[in-house]
Design a protein around this motif. Structure first.
Motif, PDB file in Angstrom:
ATOM      1  N   SER A  13       0.835  -1.202   0.000  1.00  0.00           N
ATOM      2  CA  SER A  13       0.000   0.000   0.000  1.00  0.00           C
ATOM      3  C   SER A  13       0.875   1.259   0.000  1.00  0.00           C
ATOM      4  CB  SER A  13      -0.878  -0.035   1.257  1.00  0.00           C
ATOM      5  OG  SER A  13      -1.247   1.257   1.622  1.00  0.00           O
TER       6      SER A  13
ATOM      7  N   GLU B 196       0.655   3.725   1.628  1.00  0.00           N
ATOM      8  CA  GLU B 196       0.808   4.425   2.911  1.00  0.00           C
ATOM      9  C   GLU B 196       2.280   4.509   3.329  1.00  0.00           C
ATOM     10  OE1 GLU B 196      -1.700   1.232   4.779  1.00  0.00           O
ATOM     11  OE2 GLU B 196      -0.536   1.704   6.549  1.00  0.00           O
TER      12      GLU B 196
ATOM     13  N   GLY C  66      -1.279   1.455  -4.530  1.00  0.00           N
ATOM     14  CA  GLY C  66      -0.024   0.893  -4.040  1.00  0.00           C
ATOM     15  C   GLY C  66       0.856   0.470  -5.192  1.00  0.00           C
TER      16      GLY C  66
ATOM     17  N   CYS D 293      -6.155  -8.718   3.323  1.00  0.00           N
ATOM     18  CA  CYS D 293      -6.183  -7.262   3.495  1.00  0.00           C
ATOM     19  C   CYS D 293      -5.025  -6.591   2.756  1.00  0.00           C
ATOM     20  CB  CYS D 293      -6.103  -6.884   4.967  1.00  0.00           C
ATOM     21  SG  CYS D 293      -7.366  -7.692   5.942  1.00  0.00           S
TER      22      CYS D 293
ATOM     23  N   ASN E 154      -2.005  -5.850   3.550  1.00  0.00           N
ATOM     24  CA  ASN E 154      -1.459  -4.726   4.292  1.00  0.00           C
ATOM     25  C   ASN E 154      -0.342  -5.092   5.268  1.00  0.00           C
ATOM     26  OD1 ASN E 154      -2.533  -2.193   6.437  1.00  0.00           O
ATOM     27  ND2 ASN E 154      -1.960  -1.876   4.318  1.00  0.00           N
TER      28      ASN E 154
ATOM     29  N   ALA F  82       3.019  -3.112   4.727  1.00  0.00           N
ATOM     30  CA  ALA F  82       2.936  -1.712   5.179  1.00  0.00           C
ATOM     31  C   ALA F  82       2.942  -1.655   6.706  1.00  0.00           C
ATOM     32  CB  ALA F  82       1.676  -1.053   4.624  1.00  0.00           C
ATOM     33  N   MET F  83       2.269  -2.613   7.341  1.00  0.00           N
ATOM     34  CA  MET F  83       2.249  -2.629   8.805  1.00  0.00           C
ATOM     35  C   MET F  83       3.638  -2.931   9.373  1.00  0.00           C
ATOM     36  SD  MET F  83      -1.402  -4.413   9.673  1.00  0.00           S
ATOM     37  CE  MET F  83      -0.779  -4.994  11.215  1.00  0.00           C
TER      38      MET F  83
ATOM     39  N   ARG G  22      -7.204  -3.016  12.778  1.00  0.00           N
ATOM     40  CA  ARG G  22      -7.003  -3.567  11.424  1.00  0.00           C
ATOM     41  C   ARG G  22      -6.938  -5.089  11.479  1.00  0.00           C
ATOM     42  NH1 ARG G  22      -2.119  -0.611   8.238  1.00  0.00           N
ATOM     43  NH2 ARG G  22      -1.994   1.235   9.511  1.00  0.00           N
TER      44      ARG G  22
ATOM     45  N   LYS H 204     -10.560   0.561   3.541  1.00  0.00           N
ATOM     46  CA  LYS H 204      -9.975   1.569   4.438  1.00  0.00           C
ATOM     47  C   LYS H 204      -9.847   1.055   5.870  1.00  0.00           C
ATOM     48  CE  LYS H 204     -10.743   6.086   2.377  1.00  0.00           C
ATOM     49  NZ  LYS H 204     -11.699   7.132   2.199  1.00  0.00           N
TER      50      LYS H 204
ATOM     51  N   THR I 108      -8.997  -1.774   6.834  1.00  0.00           N
ATOM     52  CA  THR I 108      -7.844  -2.661   7.026  1.00  0.00           C
ATOM     53  C   THR I 108      -6.533  -1.969   6.647  1.00  0.00           C
ATOM     54  OG1 THR I 108      -8.060  -3.558   4.802  1.00  0.00           O
ATOM     55  CG2 THR I 108      -9.183  -4.745   6.559  1.00  0.00           C
ATOM     56  N   HIS I 109      -6.631  -0.722   6.188  1.00  0.00           N
ATOM     57  CA  HIS I 109      -5.429   0.012   5.786  1.00  0.00           C
ATOM     58  C   HIS I 109      -5.254   1.251   6.659  1.00  0.00           C
ATOM     59  CE1 HIS I 109      -5.534  -2.632   2.409  1.00  0.00           C
ATOM     60  NE2 HIS I 109      -4.497  -2.072   1.852  1.00  0.00           N
TER      61      HIS I 109
END
Ligand SMILES: Cc1cc2nc3c(=O)[nH]c(=O)nc-3n(C[C@H](O)[C@H](O)[C@H](O)COP(=O)(O)OP(=O)(O)OC[C@H]3O[C@@H](n4cnc5c(N)ncnc54)[C@H](O)[C@@H]3O)c2cc1C
Length: 377
Positions: free
Chosen positions: A49, A51, A92, A283, A285, A288-289, A330, A366, A368-369
């Motif tokens: 993502s 982010e 992303g 998800c 993600n 990113a996490m 999330r 959103k 989950t992000h």
């Protein structure tokens, strides 16, 4: 070997390497221990993502030089092939772990990190100091240890972590393919007992990566049979597999994947990335996490070593609080969604709902992000 680093990082995936780059950029002495060589393929959907983009820029990382695919759309299908599509709110990019982890590894070395290829076999915390032991008989001492050893490791066993005693019923399979697939799309296609992600990475390669429940998988002789009899029951996946040619000699796999809750701090080790909690890959993600948790922990460590956080207890409390604030809900949404998708009737109902109210899809995504990672300076 340099004497006693400020921070020892166990594991050199995304979380470990990102924190190594952040901490060394801030002038700290960092030693990272990774058991595998770089570059190496990893089982992962390889969609990141956006982010993380502002943070990567702040770290001086030019990820776009690696020519990732730019992804802005998604399509999602149920096991029976009902499909809905939409825009990804933040978008992303697609980049292989082979390229990305190796790039971060090079950057960490450029920043002056010491990277040792070895396996950590034990970590002890005695009189406010860590002692880290490796299989090659190294012993390192440091004030701080970061646990960045991924989903499941010998260190989890050593620490007797709760999730290791629970069921881990998932396995995952991944390979790169050539074929036709849109550059800007990530496909998430369900099948009985699992789901499959499809998207492009650099050099026009297509990553196909799926998660399957072990109980269903073990009823089949091998991956080919499982793919043809279960995965390809979804007509979209059938069409994709029929039109793609594998680049790898054979797909790579991992097993015993667990989405159980984990603690962000154990035995005074600050856990980052999957070591602190793995979000359901549906998800898209987890990477990113992992990167975001590396930022949070690095900022707090810098404050602690500058005496702006006055005790280890306060450091651990602040990190746990930040981790929960940023990631807890999330993970819960990811667990909830994966449960729904495993119940055929409910999944069908959800898809009908989304077809009638398509604006709900970006809202679910959103949940989950995160938002783009904000930097203070
Ligand atoms: C099937 C699947 C698909 C996924 N798809 C996506 C996706 O499309 N997008 C997304 O954002 N996320 C995705 N994820 C999640 C993502 O892969 C992870 O969240 C991410 O890799 C976490 O990075 P990490 O640094 O925490 O762990 P890792 O990248 O696993 O790094 C851990 C490192 O620690 C090392 N290590 C372990 N034990 C030791 C030891 N004792 N000593 C030394 N080294 C050790 C390992 O060799 C490894 O290199 C997916 C996950 C799965 C399972």
């Amino acid at each position: 070997m340099k004497a006693n680093p400020d921070v020892v990082i166990i594991g050199g995936g995304l979380a470990g390497l990102t924190s190594a780059i952040h901490l060394s950029k801030s002038g700290l002495k960092v030693t990272l221990i990774e058991k595998n060589e770089y570059p190496k393929h990893k089982v992962c959907g390889e969609y990141i993502s956006n982010e993380v983009s502002p943070y990567f820029q702040w770290l001086g990382l030019k990820i776009f030089d690696l020519q990732p695919s730019l992804i802005s759309k998604m399509e999602f299908s149920t096991a029976k092939g009902k499909i809905i599509s939409g825009d990804l709110p933040l978008g992303g990019f697609g980049i292989s772990r082979y390229e990305l982890d190796n790039y971060l590894y090079q950057k960490a070395i450029e920043n002056g990190c010491q990277i040792i290829q070895d396996t950590v076999i034990d970590v002890q915390f005695i009189e406010n100091e860590f002692r880290v032991f490796t299989s090659d008989n190294f012993e390192l001492k440091s004030k701080i240890v970061l646990g960045a050893f991924g989903k499941r490791s010998n260190i989890d066993q050593k620490l007797n972590r709760d999730f290791m005693r629970k069921n881990s019923p998932w396995l995952a399979v991944k390979a790169h393919y050539s074929g036709d697939f849109p550059n800007d799309l990530v496909g998430l296609h369900n099948f009985k007992g699992g789901y499959c992600g499809v998207s492009k990475v650099e050099n026009n390669k297509i990553n196909i990566c799926y998660l399957a429940d072990y109980e269903t998988f073990k009823q089949y002789k091998n991956i080919e049979e499982f793919q043809s009899k279960v995965v390809c029951k979804n007509p979209h996946l059938k069409a994709i597999f029929e039109n793609c040619t594998i680049f790898f000699e054979k797909p790579i796999t991992i097993s015993q994947i667990s989405f159980e809750k984990k603690e962000a701090v154990e035995n005074h080790i600050l856990m980052i990335g999957d070591t602190a909690g793995l979000i359901h890959p549906l998800c898209g993600n987890g990477m990113a996490m992992a990167i975001h948790s590396a930022k949070i922990v690095s900022e707090l460590i810098i404050q602690y070593l500058d005496n702006k956080i006055c005790s280890r207890k306060e450091l651990e409390k602040k990190y746990t609080r930040e981790w929960n604030k940023n990631f807890k809900s999330r993970l819960a949404t990811g667990r909830f969604l994966s449960k729904i998708l495993r119940m055929e009737n409910l999944a069908g109902f959800l898809m009908q709902l989304l077809a009638i109210f398509p604006f709900l899809l970006p809202r679910i995504i959103k949940k989950t992000h995160g938002k783009p990672i904000i930097l203070k300076s």
